[in-house]
Each structure stands twice: as structure tokens, then as C-alpha cells.
Design a protein around this motif. Structure first.
Motif, PDB file in Angstrom:
ATOM      1  N   VAL A 171       0.863  -1.183   0.000  1.00 23.12           N
ATOM      2  CA  VAL A 171       0.000   0.000   0.000  1.00 23.12           C
ATOM      3  C   VAL A 171       0.896   1.229   0.000  1.00 23.12           C
ATOM      4  O   VAL A 171       1.757   1.387   0.866  1.00 23.12           O
ATOM      5  CB  VAL A 171      -0.934   0.036   1.218  1.00 23.12           C
ATOM      6  N   THR A 172       0.696   2.101  -0.978  1.00 20.86           N
ATOM      7  CA  THR A 172       1.485   3.326  -1.085  1.00 20.86           C
ATOM      8  C   THR A 172       0.639   4.526  -0.670  1.00 20.86           C
ATOM      9  O   THR A 172      -0.569   4.418  -0.445  1.00 20.86           O
ATOM     10  CB  THR A 172       1.986   3.525  -2.519  1.00 20.86           C
ATOM     11  N   SER A 173       1.290   5.669  -0.556  1.00 27.43           N
ATOM     12  CA  SER A 173       0.610   6.951  -0.307  1.00 27.43           C
ATOM     13  C   SER A 173      -0.095   7.011   1.043  1.00 27.43           C
ATOM     14  O   SER A 173      -1.149   7.649   1.183  1.00 27.43           O
ATOM     15  CB  SER A 173      -0.399   7.259  -1.426  1.00 27.43           C
ATOM     16  N   LEU A 174       0.478   6.361   2.050  1.00 25.74           N
ATOM     17  CA  LEU A 174      -0.040   6.509   3.404  1.00 25.74           C
ATOM     18  C   LEU A 174       0.600   7.751   4.013  1.00 25.74           C
ATOM     19  O   LEU A 174       1.806   7.790   4.250  1.00 25.74           O
ATOM     20  CB  LEU A 174       0.279   5.263   4.238  1.00 25.74           C
ATOM     21  N   ASP A 175      -0.194   8.770   4.247  1.00 29.74           N
ATOM     22  CA  ASP A 175       0.298  10.088   4.629  1.00 29.74           C
ATOM     23  C   ASP A 175       0.403  10.204   6.151  1.00 29.74           C
ATOM     24  O   ASP A 175      -0.602  10.062   6.863  1.00 29.74           O
ATOM     25  CB  ASP A 175      -0.655  11.160   4.080  1.00 29.74           C
ATOM     26  N   ASN A 176       1.617  10.454   6.648  1.00 33.78           N
ATOM     27  CA  ASN A 176       1.838  10.669   8.070  1.00 33.78           C
ATOM     28  C   ASN A 176       2.453  12.043   8.329  1.00 33.78           C
ATOM     29  O   ASN A 176       3.441  12.174   9.044  1.00 33.78           O
ATOM     30  CB  ASN A 176       2.759   9.582   8.640  1.00 33.78           C
ATOM     31  N   GLY A 177       1.882  13.064   7.713  1.00 36.61           N
ATOM     32  CA  GLY A 177       2.392  14.415   7.910  1.00 36.61           C
ATOM     33  C   GLY A 177       3.655  14.665   7.122  1.00 36.61           C
ATOM     34  O   GLY A 177       3.636  14.727   5.900  1.00 36.61           O
ATOM     35  N   HIS A 195       9.502   7.391   4.365  1.00 32.57           N
ATOM     36  CA  HIS A 195      10.408   8.320   3.697  1.00 32.57           C
ATOM     37  C   HIS A 195       9.831   9.721   3.785  1.00 32.57           C
ATOM     38  O   HIS A 195       8.643   9.906   4.089  1.00 32.57           O
ATOM     39  CB  HIS A 195      10.637   7.918   2.235  1.00 32.57           C
ATOM     40  N   GLU A 196      10.656  10.702   3.510  1.00 32.38           N
ATOM     41  CA  GLU A 196      10.207  12.088   3.604  1.00 32.38           C
ATOM     42  C   GLU A 196       9.129  12.386   2.571  1.00 32.38           C
ATOM     43  O   GLU A 196       9.090  11.801   1.487  1.00 32.38           O
ATOM     44  CB  GLU A 196      11.381  13.043   3.398  1.00 32.38           C
ATOM     45  N   ARG A 197       8.267  13.286   2.934  1.00 31.77           N
ATOM     46  CA  ARG A 197       7.223  13.730   2.020  1.00 31.77           C
ATOM     47  C   ARG A 197       7.782  14.836   1.125  1.00 31.77           C
ATOM     48  O   ARG A 197       8.408  15.778   1.614  1.00 31.77           O
ATOM     49  CB  ARG A 197       6.029  14.259   2.820  1.00 31.77           C
ATOM     50  N   ILE A 198       7.578  14.719  -0.178  1.00 25.79           N
ATOM     51  CA  ILE A 198       8.017  15.744  -1.123  1.00 25.79           C
ATOM     52  C   ILE A 198       6.791  16.527  -1.579  1.00 25.79           C
ATOM     53  O   ILE A 198       5.816  15.941  -2.062  1.00 25.79           O
ATOM     54  CB  ILE A 198       8.728  15.118  -2.337  1.00 25.79           C
ATOM     55  N   GLU A 199       6.828  17.825  -1.411  1.00 22.54           N
ATOM     56  CA  GLU A 199       5.677  18.669  -1.756  1.00 22.54           C
ATOM     57  C   GLU A 199       5.635  18.901  -3.263  1.00 22.54           C
ATOM     58  O   GLU A 199       6.055  19.935  -3.770  1.00 22.54           O
ATOM     59  CB  GLU A 199       5.745  19.995  -0.990  1.00 22.54           C
ATOM     60  N   HIS A 237      13.497  10.110  -6.256  1.00 25.60           N
ATOM     61  CA  HIS A 237      14.519  10.722  -7.112  1.00 25.60           C
ATOM     62  C   HIS A 237      13.894  11.283  -8.386  1.00 25.60           C
ATOM     63  O   HIS A 237      14.254  12.382  -8.838  1.00 25.60           O
ATOM     64  CB  HIS A 237      15.585   9.681  -7.469  1.00 25.60           C
ATOM     65  N   THR A 238      12.952  10.550  -8.955  1.00 24.06           N
ATOM     66  CA  THR A 238      12.294  11.000 -10.188  1.00 24.06           C
ATOM     67  C   THR A 238      11.492  12.265  -9.943  1.00 24.06           C
ATOM     68  O   THR A 238      11.502  13.200 -10.766  1.00 24.06           O
ATOM     69  CB  THR A 238      11.381   9.886 -10.734  1.00 24.06           C
ATOM     70  N   ILE A 239      10.804  12.328  -8.808  1.00 21.15           N
ATOM     71  CA  ILE A 239      10.030  13.530  -8.476  1.00 21.15           C
ATOM     72  C   ILE A 239      10.964  14.722  -8.281  1.00 21.15           C
ATOM     73  O   ILE A 239      10.717  15.821  -8.796  1.00 21.15           O
ATOM     74  CB  ILE A 239       9.184  13.292  -7.212  1.00 21.15           C
ATOM     75  N   ARG A 240      12.046  14.525  -7.537  1.00 21.82           N
ATOM     76  CA  ARG A 240      12.995  15.621  -7.311  1.00 21.82           C
ATOM     77  C   ARG A 240      13.590  16.119  -8.631  1.00 21.82           C
ATOM     78  O   ARG A 240      13.738  17.316  -8.857  1.00 21.82           O
ATOM     79  CB  ARG A 240      14.115  15.153  -6.387  1.00 21.82           C
TER      80      ARG A 240
END
Length: 259
Positions: A171-177, A195-199, A237-240
Motif C-alpha cells: 500500500v502506497t501513499s499513506l500520509d503521516n504528515g 520516507h520524507e514527504r516531497i511537496e 529521485h524521479t520527483i525531485r
């Protein structure tokens, strides 16, 4: 080994078959489930149906004749009948099939963006797949839980596992702030990776994750938890990289893109 990839093919935007092929190159056997002039969130997009069963059957016949061993990856469904076609042909060509991974594309950010008939078709594939890669929204809808307002994944995970006891899934995209969490569940146990959240919001990140997971798990033979972690890091890495280039679409370096 080849990855038989059933997914939509969109002209504008970077997602679905374009993203998977950018990641895995000639390792894939691409079978479009539908042609789109752009991603479905782009205004004015035109959808064109394909001769899906004929193309998929012919692809499998050629693979068998060439002694190819294949892993199936199934993403966006063009219509609900495709799920039944895939299931039937998966059983018919088990002699060349090493397994099936599905990304049950049906929603994100708390909303469903496919017709109800597509949602109802996905269980036919989840019943026979080895791996599923739903995001949190898709887990909610596919669990069958009557209350979709719960913010914690626990009730949905419990019901989903009860419906598909032999299925391994992430399960992906579990948001913990400030952190994002991935949860791997299989008959052998559960593991998490944070992992860190990337805005930044980009279409196609689920496809990047799926392609990287397939690469690490099926080709590089890493353990599932390692494949999950490496797929998450590849996606970050792709998002960054895309954000650094100030791109509206994901930027996925292809084999000839050396800069």
C-alpha cells in the motif's frame, strides 16, 4: 524474461505505458488497454478503443513461439471486460507465465476516477495476482469496507486481507504528515518503509514505483522489502529531478537521454 504490460497509452503526459517503457525499456511487451490523447485529468482528452483481446492473444502466441517467459503487469483497464479477458488468458498461458503484478488503478486522493464497472472488475484479477500495488484510496474502495471516511488504514487492510488471503501487496501513499509510509503485507508477514514527504504532485509516480519494484524483485532478485524500499527511493529521485527541471510532467531519463 519479459514484462507483458497492459496499460493505457496516453499521448500527452508522462504515465502508464510511456512511464513503464521509459523505466524498463525493451524488457516490456506493451499491450495498450486504451489509447488516450492525454492523461484523463487533461481537458478535452479523446479515448479510442483497441482490439484488445486480439492483440493480447496474438502477443501471447508470439511469446510462446519464441519461448519467452513473462511476468504480467496490469494497470489501467479500458473497460471491465478486459479484466475477464486477462484472467482467462492468464490461465490459458500459465506455461509461459511466471506471475502477475497488478496496479488496480481506480482512484487517488480520496476519490474514484474510473466508472463503477471498472472498480467492480478488479477483484477478478486480484483473486489470481501474486502482487498488488494499491494506493490508500484504492485500498479503501477495493476492501469493500462500508465506511470510507476512516483515516487510518487498519480497518481497510484487515478487510482487504480477508478478501484476498493469498495475495501479497504494498500500500502506497499513506500520509503521516512530514513522512509517507509504505506497507508491505504478505502471507509471510508485514513490513513498513517510511520516507520524507516531497511537496510535489505528478501523474505517473505509481507507474515509476511499479516499474522499479518489478525491476528489483523480478530481475535483480532482491527481497520484497528491499524492492519496495528501492522503488520508493527511485520514485522520490524521479520527483525531485522533475521538480528541479521545473517540469509539469514527470521527467524519466530514457536510454538515450544522457543529460
Amino acid at each position: 524474461m519479459k514484462i507483458l504490460t497492459v496499460h493505457s497509452l496516453a499521448v500527452h503526459g508522462t504515465a502508464s505505458l510511456k512511464a513503464i517503457q521509459s523505466m524498463l525499456g525493451t524488457r516490456i511487451l506493451p499491450v495498450p488497454s486504451v489509447y488516450l490523447s492525454g492523461l484523463t485529468n487533461i481537458p478535452g482528452v479523446v479515448k479510442t478503443d483497441v482490439a484488445f483481446k486480439e492483440v493480447l492473444t496474438s502477443t501471447l502466441e508470439v511469446a510462446r513461439a519464441r519461448n519467452e517467459q513473462i511476468v504480467w503487469f496490469v494497470g489501467y483497464l479500458g473497460d471491465p471486460q478486459q479484466a475477464e479477458t486477462i484472467r482467462e488468458l492468464y490461465q490459458e498461458y500459465r506455461d509461459i507465465s511466471l506471475g502477475m503484478v497488478v496496479d488496480p488503478v481506480c482512484g487517488d486522493h480520496g476519490k474514484m476516477y474510473v466508472p463503477e464497472e471498472i472498480l467492480q472488475a478488479w477483484p477478478r484479477l486480484l483473486e489470481v495476482a501474486d502482487w498488488a500495488l494499491p494506493n490508500f484510496t484504492e485500498l479503501k474502495f477495493l476492501s469493500g469496507h462500508p465506511d470510507l471516511s476512516i483515516s487510518e488504514p487498519g480497518p481497510y487492510l484487515e478487510q482487504f486481507q480477508a478478501k484476498y488471503p493469498d495475495l501479497s501487496f504494498i500500500v502506497t501513499s499513506l500520509d503521516n504528515g512530514k513522512l509517507m509510509t509504505l506497507e508491505l503485507h504478505s502471507p509471510n508477514g508485514s513490513q513498513t518503509f517510511k520516507h520524507e514527504r516531497i511537496e510535489a504532485q505528478y501523474d505517473g509516480t505509481g507507474d515509476v514505483f511499479a516499474a522499479a519494484f518489478i525491476l528489483y524483485f523480478y530481475y535483480l532478485k532482491t527481497a520484497p522489502a528491499v524492492a519496495m524500499e528501492q522503488a520508493a527511493l527511485t520514485t522520490m529521485h524521479t520527483i525531485r529531478n522533475s521538480r528541479m527541471r521545473d517540469s509539469d510532467d514527470l521527467v524519466i531519463p530514457g536510454t538515450m537521454q544522457m543529460y
